[in-house]
Every structure is written in C-alpha cells, then in structure tokens.
Design an enzyme around this catalytic site. Structure first.
Site, PDB file in Angstrom:
ATOM      1  N   CYS A 129       0.836  -1.203   0.000  1.00 45.83           N
ATOM      2  CA  CYS A 129       0.000   0.000   0.000  1.00 45.83           C
ATOM      3  C   CYS A 129       0.873   1.258   0.000  1.00 45.83           C
ATOM      4  O   CYS A 129       1.484   1.580  -0.998  1.00 45.83           O
ATOM      5  CB  CYS A 129      -1.005  -0.029   1.151  1.00 45.83           C
ATOM      6  SG  CYS A 129      -2.333   1.205   0.938  1.00 45.83           S
ATOM      7  N   HIS A 241      -3.722  -5.078   0.311  1.00 45.14           N
ATOM      8  CA  HIS A 241      -3.348  -5.492   1.673  1.00 45.14           C
ATOM      9  C   HIS A 241      -3.568  -6.992   1.871  1.00 45.14           C
ATOM     10  O   HIS A 241      -4.637  -7.412   2.318  1.00 45.14           O
ATOM     11  CB  HIS A 241      -4.207  -4.746   2.693  1.00 45.14           C
ATOM     12  CG  HIS A 241      -3.850  -3.310   2.877  1.00 45.14           C
ATOM     13  ND1 HIS A 241      -2.904  -2.888   3.773  1.00 45.14           N
ATOM     14  CD2 HIS A 241      -4.325  -2.197   2.273  1.00 45.14           C
ATOM     15  CE1 HIS A 241      -2.804  -1.574   3.730  1.00 45.14           C
ATOM     16  NE2 HIS A 241      -3.656  -1.127   2.821  1.00 45.14           N
TER      17      HIS A 241
END
Length: 340
Positions: A129, A241
C-alpha cells in the site's frame, strides 16, 4: 540477472538461513491520540503476517541514524515497508533541498538493498500500500507518482494480470487462487492514491526499474498498478493489503479460504526469499531489538480505525539540519536518472 541470482543461491546450501528476521520500517504516527512528534507505529497485522510465515520481526525506526540502520540491515534477511498515511514527497519548495526524513530513510534502505543484491547477497524488499507507493516514488527519481483514486477505501477489486512467465510474484500464487482473484473476488484495497501506467511511461527510471505485473480499477474504472516487481532485484510491491484478510477483523476484508490462502502464499514467498541470504543475528542482540520489547495497543474501540492493534514506539530522535545534510539524496537521484 534476477533469475541468475535466484538460481545460484538455490544451488548453494551455505548462503541461507533457517531463522530469518525481517525489518519493518516504522511510520510517523497518524493516530489522532498519539502525536507524530512523539510517536511512530505500524499495525500489528504486519508482524503477525510475517510471523505466521516463519520469521521474526525487528522494527527499523524511521528517525534512526544511517549508522544505526546499517547495523540492523547487516543482521536481518529482508525489509518490509507497510501501509500508512505519511506525506511521502520531498519538500523542494525552499532554496536547496529540505528533506522528508521518513522518505529519505526509506530511500537509504532501498539503496542498501540494491547494493546487497549487486554484491551477490539475495535480499528482498517488499512494499505494501503506502510502501508500494514509496518504492515507486523512490525508483522514479522522486517524480510525483501518485494519482487520486475514487472509492477505493475498503474495497475488493479484481486483479488484471499481465502475463509474465518470469514473474517471481505470480509464481508464488497457485493457478486456482489466481483465477479466483482475477474472476471472482480480488484483494482488499484501502487507499486514496495510486500509481497509473501513464506514470511509468512519463517517469523513465520508474519503468526501467520496475515492470507491472497486475492492475486493478477504482470506483470510476480508472486503471492503476496493483503489483510491480523490479526487473533485476527482489524488490516488489502490492498496492493491496494481503495481511488484512487474516489479521484485521474490523475492516471489510473477507476471510474466506481463497483469500486466506493467497495471503499465506504471498507471506511464505517473501520469507522464502529472505531465507536465501546468510545474514545472522545473535540471540543476545535479537533479544534487545525484537518487536516483543514494544507496547502493543488495542485500537478496536477507536472510531474510523482500520487496525485492531498497533505497535507503538516512542520517537528515537528529532530531525536535525545535520541529519538532512547527510541524507545522500543526490546519489539516489543520480543512480536512477537516465543516462544519455
């Protein structure tokens, strides 16, 4: 070059470790009740994700000196840059350079990882991320790589895979799981910014360093990079994620078998790569540095949080002018700049 490095290390039983240790870079606190001038942190889910794949974790404090960081890098087997909400861009608005210490610390680690791999020590670096955005920013020679995304906070998006027989990331995911992520229910995203293909085309050094392995699309169908991996080094990133599917229960990340399986596969692949170098750390030194020395905070009662637990760290030092003068940013830019 990457395949040559991988092959040579697979053939060697000497250059390996059975007790890998991963360094996770801390983030300046963006938690409203812990001021960033006093605290840094990272979510506990990343530690659990690493540990369930068979490795230990040492925090790398973003405000440590280069010498302190170098000592840790010489003892561990891989590095993880986590998600977060840090302003990554260097501040170039004043005469000369004034530096974002967090980004420059990451740049220093990035450069050291390249040096390790060039010297023959297989040394992986993974960004997730914000960490994905960070390695793209560094590899671009500090081009403003981020594009605003729409409606990708707490969403699962299908992967659009770029076929690549040599991709070490794709090889870590079995075909059944990959088909599921492509066609049924993709990985979990929680980001306001992303990196689009056009940025790879504009920032020469970014496309020269990384290749794009997969895309996803935001809420208005804007296509952005979901997975990238370096062409010559085990440096790679996920905009999504994988850790949340197993270890975060207050988000919308699904916990079905296929998502748990892909999460585990990605973690195991990262740790398998980390095992391919021979760095070691003594039991005494590990006991001083390991993550268990730090406080873990319950966040489940906080509104609008994405984390069940975080590790909290008191700031190690404040940025100083002297630190800024030693950052080596010019060397990094020179390294990645296109030579005509």
């Amino acid at each position: 070059m990457l395949k040559i490095i991988i092959t040579s290390l697979l053939l060697s039983s000497v250059l390996s470790t059975s007790k890998p240790t991963i360094g996770i870079l801390t983030n300046p606190s963006d938690l409203k009740d812990y001021d960033k001038s006093l605290y840094s942190y990272f979510p506990s889910s990343y530690v659990k994700w690493i540990e369930q794949a068979g490795a230990r974790v040492i925090p790398i404090h973003w405000d440590s000196s280069y010498d302190e960081i170098t000592v840790i890098l010489n003892s561990i087997n891989g590095v993880l840059f986590t998600g977060g909400d840090v302003d990554l861009y260097l501040n170039n608005t004043q005469p000369g350079f004034t530096f974002n210490k967090f980004t420059d610390t990451a740049s220093f680690i990035f450069q050291k990882v390249i040096q390790f791999n060039k010297s023959g020590k297989f040394y992986p670096l993974l960004g997730i991320c914000q960490g994905f955005q960070l390695i793209n920013y560094i590899a671009s020679s500090y081009y403003e790589v981020l594009t605003r995304m729409t409606d990708d906070l707490g969403k699962q998006r299908l992967l659009e895979i770029v076929p690549d027989e040599d991709s070490f990331v794709l090889k870590s995911i079995d075909t059944i799981t990959l088909d599921y992520l492509k066609n049924i229910d993709g990985p979990y995203y929680s980001h306001n910014w992303g990196v689009i293909q056009q940025t790879y085309e504009k920032a020469y050094s970014l496309g020269a360093f990384f290749k794009i392995i997969a895309y996803s699309r935001d809420g208005i169908d804007l296509k952005y990079v979901a997975i990238c991996e370096a062409r010559e080094f085990p440096i790679y990133g996920y905009q999504f994620h994988p850790e949340k599917h197993q270890f975060e229960w207050i988000t919308k990340a699904t916990h079905d078998v296929q998502h748990i399986k892909y999460s585990q596969q990605l973690a195991m692949d990262f740790i398998s790569m980390a095992k391919k170098n021979d760095n070691t750390i003594s039991d005494e030194e590990l006991a001083k540095l390991i993550i268990y020395n730090y406080q873990q905070i319950n966040r489940m009662d906080k509104p609008n949080t994405s984390f069940s637990q975080v590790y909290l760290f008191e700031r190690q030092r404040n940025e100083t002018k002297s630190d800024q003068q030693q950052l080596g940013i010019y060397y990094n830019i020179k390294f990645f700049r296109k030579h005509h």
